[in-house]
Scaffold this motif. Sequence first.
Motif, short mmCIF file in Angstrom:
data_model
loop_
_atom_site.label_atom_id
_atom_site.label_comp_id
_atom_site.label_asym_id
_atom_site.label_seq_id
_atom_site.Cartn_x
_atom_site.Cartn_y
_atom_site.Cartn_z
N GLY A 100 0.81 -1.21 0.00
CA GLY A 100 0.00 0.00 0.00
C GLY A 100 0.85 1.26 0.00
N TYR A 101 1.95 1.25 0.75
CA TYR A 101 2.85 2.41 0.77
C TYR A 101 3.44 2.66 -0.62
CZ TYR A 101 2.83 1.83 5.88
OH TYR A 101 2.47 1.72 7.20
N PHE A 102 3.90 1.60 -1.27
CA PHE A 102 4.50 1.77 -2.60
C PHE A 102 3.48 2.25 -3.63
CE2 PHE A 102 7.94 -1.04 -0.98
CZ PHE A 102 9.03 -0.26 -1.37
N ILE A 103 2.26 1.71 -3.54
CA ILE A 103 1.19 2.13 -4.45
C ILE A 103 0.89 3.61 -4.25
CG2 ILE A 103 -1.29 1.90 -4.92
CD1 ILE A 103 -0.94 -1.12 -4.32
N THR A 104 0.83 4.04 -2.98
CA THR A 104 0.54 5.44 -2.68
C THR A 104 1.63 6.36 -3.19
OG1 THR A 104 -0.71 4.80 -0.69
CG2 THR A 104 0.08 7.07 -0.81
N LEU A 105 2.90 5.99 -2.97
CA LEU A 105 4.01 6.80 -3.45
C LEU A 105 4.04 6.87 -4.97
CD1 LEU A 105 6.84 5.69 -0.99
CD2 LEU A 105 5.59 7.87 -1.00
N PHE A 106 3.64 5.79 -5.62
CA PHE A 106 3.54 5.78 -7.08
C PHE A 106 2.56 6.84 -7.55
CE2 PHE A 106 1.11 4.34 -10.81
CZ PHE A 106 2.12 4.28 -11.75
N PHE A 107 1.38 6.89 -6.94
CA PHE A 107 0.38 7.88 -7.34
C PHE A 107 0.84 9.30 -7.02
CE2 PHE A 107 -2.77 4.25 -6.67
CZ PHE A 107 -2.84 3.97 -8.03
N ILE A 108 1.45 9.47 -5.84
CA ILE A 108 1.93 10.79 -5.44
C ILE A 108 2.92 11.36 -6.46
CG2 ILE A 108 3.40 11.99 -3.75
CD1 ILE A 108 0.63 11.65 -2.71
N SER A 109 3.76 10.50 -7.02
CA SER A 109 4.80 10.95 -7.95
C SER A 109 4.21 11.53 -9.24
CB SER A 109 5.75 9.79 -8.28
OG SER A 109 5.09 8.79 -9.03
N PHE A 110 2.93 11.26 -9.52
CA PHE A 110 2.31 11.74 -10.77
C PHE A 110 1.35 12.91 -10.55
CE2 PHE A 110 3.58 7.48 -12.12
CZ PHE A 110 4.04 7.72 -13.41
N ALA A 132 -9.93 14.09 -15.02
CA ALA A 132 -9.10 12.95 -14.63
C ALA A 132 -8.18 12.49 -15.74
CB ALA A 132 -9.98 11.79 -14.19
N GLY A 133 -6.92 12.23 -15.35
CA GLY A 133 -5.98 11.57 -16.24
C GLY A 133 -6.01 10.07 -15.98
N ILE A 134 -5.24 9.31 -16.75
CA ILE A 134 -5.27 7.85 -16.63
C ILE A 134 -4.76 7.38 -15.27
CG2 ILE A 134 -2.99 7.58 -17.71
CD1 ILE A 134 -4.12 4.97 -18.96
N ILE A 135 -3.74 8.07 -14.72
CA ILE A 135 -3.21 7.67 -13.41
C ILE A 135 -4.22 7.96 -12.31
CG2 ILE A 135 -1.35 8.00 -11.73
CD1 ILE A 135 -0.44 6.58 -14.22
N TYR A 136 -4.99 9.04 -12.47
CA TYR A 136 -6.03 9.34 -11.48
C TYR A 136 -7.07 8.23 -11.46
CZ TYR A 136 -9.49 11.79 -8.70
OH TYR A 136 -10.36 12.12 -7.70
N THR A 137 -7.43 7.72 -12.63
CA THR A 137 -8.39 6.61 -12.69
C THR A 137 -7.86 5.38 -11.97
OG1 THR A 137 -9.24 7.43 -14.81
CG2 THR A 137 -9.73 5.14 -14.25
N LEU A 138 -6.57 5.12 -12.14
CA LEU A 138 -5.95 4.00 -11.42
C LEU A 138 -6.01 4.24 -9.92
CD1 LEU A 138 -2.79 3.25 -13.60
CD2 LEU A 138 -4.89 1.90 -13.43
N TYR A 139 -5.80 5.51 -9.51
CA TYR A 139 -5.89 5.85 -8.09
C TYR A 139 -7.29 5.57 -7.55
CZ TYR A 139 -7.35 8.87 -4.28
OH TYR A 139 -7.95 9.35 -3.14
N VAL A 141 -9.54 3.46 -8.64
CA VAL A 141 -9.83 2.02 -8.61
C VAL A 141 -8.97 1.28 -7.59
CG1 VAL A 141 -9.81 -0.11 -9.97
CG2 VAL A 141 -10.61 2.03 -11.00
N ILE A 142 -7.66 1.53 -7.61
CA ILE A 142 -6.74 0.79 -6.76
C ILE A 142 -6.53 1.48 -5.41
CG2 ILE A 142 -4.39 -0.14 -6.54
CD1 ILE A 142 -4.31 -0.25 -9.62
N GLY A 143 -6.25 2.78 -5.45
CA GLY A 143 -5.92 3.49 -4.21
C GLY A 143 -7.12 3.75 -3.33
N TYR A 144 -8.20 4.24 -3.93
CA TYR A 144 -9.38 4.60 -3.14
C TYR A 144 -10.26 3.38 -2.88
CZ TYR A 144 -13.00 7.80 -1.39
OH TYR A 144 -13.90 8.47 -0.59
N LEU A 145 -10.84 2.83 -3.95
CA LEU A 145 -11.74 1.69 -3.77
C LEU A 145 -10.99 0.44 -3.32
CD1 LEU A 145 -13.96 2.16 -6.97
CD2 LEU A 145 -14.45 2.89 -4.62
N GLY A 146 -9.80 0.21 -3.86
CA GLY A 146 -9.05 -1.01 -3.54
C GLY A 146 -8.55 -1.05 -2.12
#
Length: 231
Positions: A100-110, A132-139, A141-146
């Motif tokens: 979860g930490y790595f996923i969060t840092l990945f989104f933060i970097s964009f 929304a950009g494509i990375i926001y959509t991933l956030y 789905v994965i970051g918020y809902l996931g």
Amino acid sequence: MNAFVISGFINGVSAVVLGLIVYLKSPKKVENQAFGLMTFALAIWSLGYSFWQMTTDQQMALFWVRVLSIGSTFIPITFLYWIFSLFNLREEKKKILTAGYFITLFFISFIFSDLFIKGVAPQLSFPWWPQAGIIYTLYVVIGYLGIIGYGCYSLIKIYPERDPVTQVKIKYVLLAVMVGFGGGATNFPLWYGLKIPPYGNFLVFVYPFILAYIMLRYKLMDVKIILTQFL
């Protein structure tokens, strides 16, 4: 000053005050530290939301949307860290937390790139709303809902195994998630051009209140439940 500006300030101030109260009550406890981090992330999102709604300048609106996105991106992982700390699941779920930490840092970097937020444009009565950009959509789905969904799944899974007091705490957490994260999620449709106003934003301030109650009054709940069982 519109209602969304006011709601952002209410959400932000509530998060700061309740986070400090809980943290200062027992600053050495990991769950209190985790609660402080979670409410701090919520405050960044909420106060950034207010400043975004207050500005009429396109570039400033985009800047504040990126700032609030830093807070919103950290909310799911700090929530997960908090519930794992509160219910003694940190060691068992260490790998999940690390992922979860790595996923969060990945989104933060964009966040300051067009891949996360393409820009801002007029939507409904809002002069500037993010796209929304494509990375926001991933956030989303994965970051918020996931991440939040996994946290709720973990609580539901341990619910039958825990004592009545802990079960009450779990119910309060799930209630807070439905109100707070459900309300916050009403901001997403407009990011994709769906004409649905984010009225659920007005409910977000309830979220830290419910969770702070769990942290500050659990001993009272213990007494009430034990007394009820005895009677």
